[in-house]
Design a protein around this motif. Structure first.
Motif, PDB file in Angstrom:
ATOM      1  N   CYS A 134      51.014 -26.837 -78.678  1.00 38.26           N
ATOM      2  CA  CYS A 134      50.661 -25.725 -79.553  1.00 38.26           C
ATOM      3  C   CYS A 134      51.929 -25.085 -80.109  1.00 38.26           C
ATOM      4  O   CYS A 134      52.908 -24.898 -79.383  1.00 38.26           O
ATOM      5  N   HIS A 174      51.977 -22.034 -81.363  1.00 38.67           N
ATOM      6  CA  HIS A 174      51.922 -20.578 -81.244  1.00 38.67           C
ATOM      7  C   HIS A 174      52.550 -20.128 -79.927  1.00 38.67           C
ATOM      8  O   HIS A 174      52.817 -20.951 -79.056  1.00 38.67           O
ATOM      9  N   ARG A 175      52.733 -18.841 -79.826  1.00 40.10           N
ATOM     10  CA  ARG A 175      53.329 -18.297 -78.610  1.00 40.10           C
ATOM     11  C   ARG A 175      52.567 -17.034 -78.220  1.00 40.10           C
ATOM     12  O   ARG A 175      53.134 -15.948 -78.171  1.00 40.10           O
ATOM     13  N   CYS A 176      51.266 -17.168 -78.000  1.00 38.57           N
ATOM     14  CA  CYS A 176      50.476 -15.998 -77.621  1.00 38.57           C
ATOM     15  C   CYS A 176      51.069 -15.415 -76.342  1.00 38.57           C
ATOM     16  O   CYS A 176      51.411 -16.162 -75.420  1.00 38.57           O
ATOM     17  N   PHE A 225      49.993 -13.917 -73.813  1.00 40.06           N
ATOM     18  CA  PHE A 225      49.341 -14.027 -72.492  1.00 40.06           C
ATOM     19  C   PHE A 225      49.274 -15.471 -72.005  1.00 40.06           C
ATOM     20  O   PHE A 225      48.714 -15.739 -70.954  1.00 40.06           O
ATOM     21  N   CYS A 226      49.842 -16.402 -72.770  1.00 38.61           N
ATOM     22  CA  CYS A 226      49.575 -17.823 -72.517  1.00 38.61           C
ATOM     23  C   CYS A 226      50.863 -18.576 -72.201  1.00 38.61           C
ATOM     24  O   CYS A 226      51.885 -18.341 -72.836  1.00 38.61           O
ATOM     25  N   ILE A 276      50.681 -22.039 -71.994  1.00 35.03           N
ATOM     26  CA  ILE A 276      50.403 -23.448 -72.307  1.00 35.03           C
ATOM     27  C   ILE A 276      51.550 -24.100 -73.105  1.00 35.03           C
ATOM     28  O   ILE A 276      51.981 -25.196 -72.764  1.00 35.03           O
ATOM     29  N   PRO A 277      52.093 -23.435 -74.149  1.00 40.31           N
ATOM     30  CA  PRO A 277      53.173 -24.112 -74.879  1.00 40.31           C
ATOM     31  C   PRO A 277      54.372 -24.443 -73.980  1.00 40.31           C
ATOM     32  O   PRO A 277      55.022 -25.469 -74.170  1.00 40.31           O
ATOM     33  N   GLN A 292      44.536 -27.651 -78.647  1.00 39.94           N
ATOM     34  CA  GLN A 292      44.824 -26.223 -78.429  1.00 39.94           C
ATOM     35  C   GLN A 292      44.517 -25.434 -79.690  1.00 39.94           C
ATOM     36  O   GLN A 292      44.245 -24.255 -79.632  1.00 39.94           O
ATOM     37  N   TYR A 313      40.849 -22.084 -85.147  1.00 43.71           N
ATOM     38  CA  TYR A 313      41.344 -20.765 -85.548  1.00 43.71           C
ATOM     39  C   TYR A 313      40.920 -20.495 -86.987  1.00 43.71           C
ATOM     40  O   TYR A 313      40.872 -21.414 -87.802  1.00 43.71           O
ATOM     41  N   ARG A 341      48.706 -13.333 -81.688  1.00 44.93           N
ATOM     42  CA  ARG A 341      47.675 -14.332 -81.962  1.00 44.93           C
ATOM     43  C   ARG A 341      47.867 -14.997 -83.315  1.00 44.93           C
ATOM     44  O   ARG A 341      48.214 -14.331 -84.288  1.00 44.93           O
ATOM     45  N   PRO A 342      47.580 -16.315 -83.367  1.00 47.31           N
ATOM     46  CA  PRO A 342      47.571 -16.969 -84.674  1.00 47.31           C
ATOM     47  C   PRO A 342      46.430 -16.406 -85.507  1.00 47.31           C
ATOM     48  O   PRO A 342      45.413 -15.991 -84.965  1.00 47.31           O
TER      49      PRO A 342
HETATM   50  S1  SF4 Z   1      46.383 -19.180 -76.385  1.00 45.74           S
HETATM   51 FE1  SF4 Z   1      46.040 -21.063 -77.532  1.00 45.74          FE
HETATM   52  S2  SF4 Z   1      47.008 -20.669 -79.528  1.00 45.74           S
HETATM   53 FE2  SF4 Z   1      47.843 -19.183 -78.116  1.00 45.74          FE
HETATM   54  S3  SF4 Z   1      49.740 -20.115 -77.338  1.00 45.74           S
HETATM   55 FE3  SF4 Z   1      48.097 -20.562 -75.887  1.00 45.74          FE
HETATM   56  S4  SF4 Z   1      47.375 -22.580 -76.515  1.00 45.74           S
HETATM   57 FE4  SF4 Z   1      48.517 -21.752 -78.263  1.00 45.74          FE
END
Ligand code: SF4
Length: 459
Positions: free
Chosen positions: A159, A161-163, A165-166, A168-169, A203, A252, A290-291
């Motif tokens: 992904c 993005h760099r949300c 709270f996340c 995952i990236p 994602q 999104y 958020r994206p």
């Molecule tokens: S919440 Fe989704 S869009 Fe946002 S950084 Fe995490 S994987 Fe990417």
């Protein structure tokens, strides 16, 4: 396809597999299992019968971390030879050390997610592959962990993005889109193998192709762009040829999603969008990084519903994000009242180790987060009950998931497996009515609804 048997005297080594986590992790598991099958390994159903165990972990929230660590501990105790992969494999603790090797130093190897090649290298090292040219046991559609009639189709990894709270990236890296011809070939093979519902996951499905600048590929001799809308159109055509469904997840609300709605007209690309919105207030969305946070989600949803009144919208929200004021929270409630989201999940904010949101000012106390979550769910129960009640008397097409002695369980276009409601279909059948079989479509008349599920009679 005829499945050849191993040559006499060759005993295929057996690998046990534990798969934890989300649908994206499940797809990783399927790819590893497919590769194991391709190389002639067998899978074992118990720790006892396995020569080695692979554990695919999840590291998203603290409870998932603990579940993964427990699963690794159990595999080590019962079998002893354990390879670990998945999101937790990429996670470090506060001191920068690998979480897994610190707790379980005896594991043979650890990789992050989406690491089929590395996992296979470790398997080759610790359980050499059999040499039998006749062992080629892979069906064209690979090995699937879902029931035979539905399957997940992962179109990209990572992904951009760099949300806040996340994490995952940091675990899965930036967006890497799969080649469009590969994705479509996999979809075609799945349909040919009897899959009736394909669930597109990633994602960020709307961002498909951004990393390769929407490169042109070829499918059936025709040029096609690596772009979400072209992919959706082509998947819809394949689904129509095979009388099947395609369902879109993690979309999104970028403007080009508008162009995907017309493909939902004939019911093969389902009029269903899973859009993780997380909040409605612009300031909270900004803090969340958020994206598409600048998009006018309410306007967009109302417009989509005008384009296709049958559209089902699923979303998830977070209550009690750091700094969320009562006014910002009430703005979210007002948004939900207007948007009338069909399927909604709400989580009380829970800090994830390594997420930048943990540094934000004014964290919301836990009891307030929980209380706000409960308020969202109470409101949603009412919205959902009314929206489902409006379906009573309608005839809907369902895909049958289970057939029991008293009732069958099906899902309509509005119900994704595992996360949404179901349709309870009455049995025994009146003679002359449709037969219900797992993995087949049936038309049913809705007779009753509650806040989650529907009840129906077969037509
Ligand atoms: S919440 Fe989704 S869009 Fe946002 S950084 Fe995490 S994987 Fe990417």
């Amino acid at each position: 396809m005829v499945i050849p048997t191993p040559a006499a005297g060759v005993t295929a080594p057996k690998v046990g597999f534990v798969s934890l986590g989300c649908p994206k992790a499940l797809v990783d598991s399927e790819q590893i299992l497919t590769q194991l099958r391709a190389e002639g390994y067998q899978t074992a159903k118990s720790y006892d019968g396995a020569d080695l165990v692979i554990v695919n972990t999840c590291g998203f929230i603290d409870a998932a971390v603990q579940e993964s660590l427990d699963a690794i501990g159990e595999a080590l105790a019962e079998n002893g030879k354990v390879i670990v992969t998945g999101c937790l494999g990429a996670k470090k603790d506060a001191a920068g050390d690998d979480i897994i090797t610190k707790v379980h130093p005896k594991v043979l190897a650890v990789t992050g997610p989406h690491a089929v090649t590395e996992v296979m290298e470790s398997v080759h090292l610790h359980l050499p592959k059999p040499h039998d040219p006749f062992i080629d046991l892979v069906p064209d559609h690979g090995v699937k962990l879902t029931p035979k009639h539905y399957a997940y189709l992962k179109i990209s990894e990572g992904c951009n993005h760099r949300c806040s709270f996340c994490i995952i990236p940091s675990m899965r890296g930036d967006l890497v889109s799969r080649r469009i011809d590969e994705v479509l070939l996999e979809a075609e093979n799945l349909f040919k193998a009897g899959v009736k519902e394909l669930l597109v996951i990633s994602q960020d499905t709307s961002a498909y192709g951004v990393d390769v600048k929407f490169r042109t590929g070829f499918w059936n001799g025709r040029p096609i762009k690596t772009h979400m809308t072209q992919l959706v159109e082509a998947l819809g055509q394949l689904a129509r040829q095979h009388d099947a469904w395609v369902r879109l997840h993690y979309v999104y609300p970028y403007p080009h999603v508008d162009q995907a709605i017309p493909f939902m007209g004939d019911g093969h690309v389902l009029p269903y969008l899973d859009i993780p919105m997380q909040h409605a207030h612009p300031d909270v969305l900004k803090r969340m990084k958020r994206p598409a946070s600048g998009e006018k989600n309410l306007e967009r949803i109302l417009n989509w519903r005008k384009m296709n009144p049958d559209l089902t919208i699923r979303s998830t929200f977070i209550a009690g994000f750091p700094g969320e004021t009562e006014a910002e929270f009430e703005y979210l409630l007002d948004f939900l009242k207007e948007a009338q989201i069909d399927r909604l999940g709400c989580f009380a904010y829970s800090p994830v180790e390594g997420a930048t949101a943990n540094e934000l000012a004014n964290p919301v106390p836990e009891e307030v987060r929980e209380e706000r979550r409960a308020r969202v769910m109470l409101l949603q129960e009412d919205i959902s009950a009314k929206r489902l009640q409006a379906k009573v008397g309608k005839t809907l097409r369902v895909l049958v998931d289970e057939v029991g002695p008293r009732e069958a369980i099906g899902r309509s276009a509005a119900d994704a497996p595992e996360i949404d409601g179901v349709v309870h279909i009455k049995r025994p059948l009146v003679p002359g009515k449709q037969k219900l079989a797992v993995g087949q479509f049936a038309d049913v008349v809705i007779t009753k609804a509650d806040a989650h599920d529907l009840w129906a009679n077969p037509v």
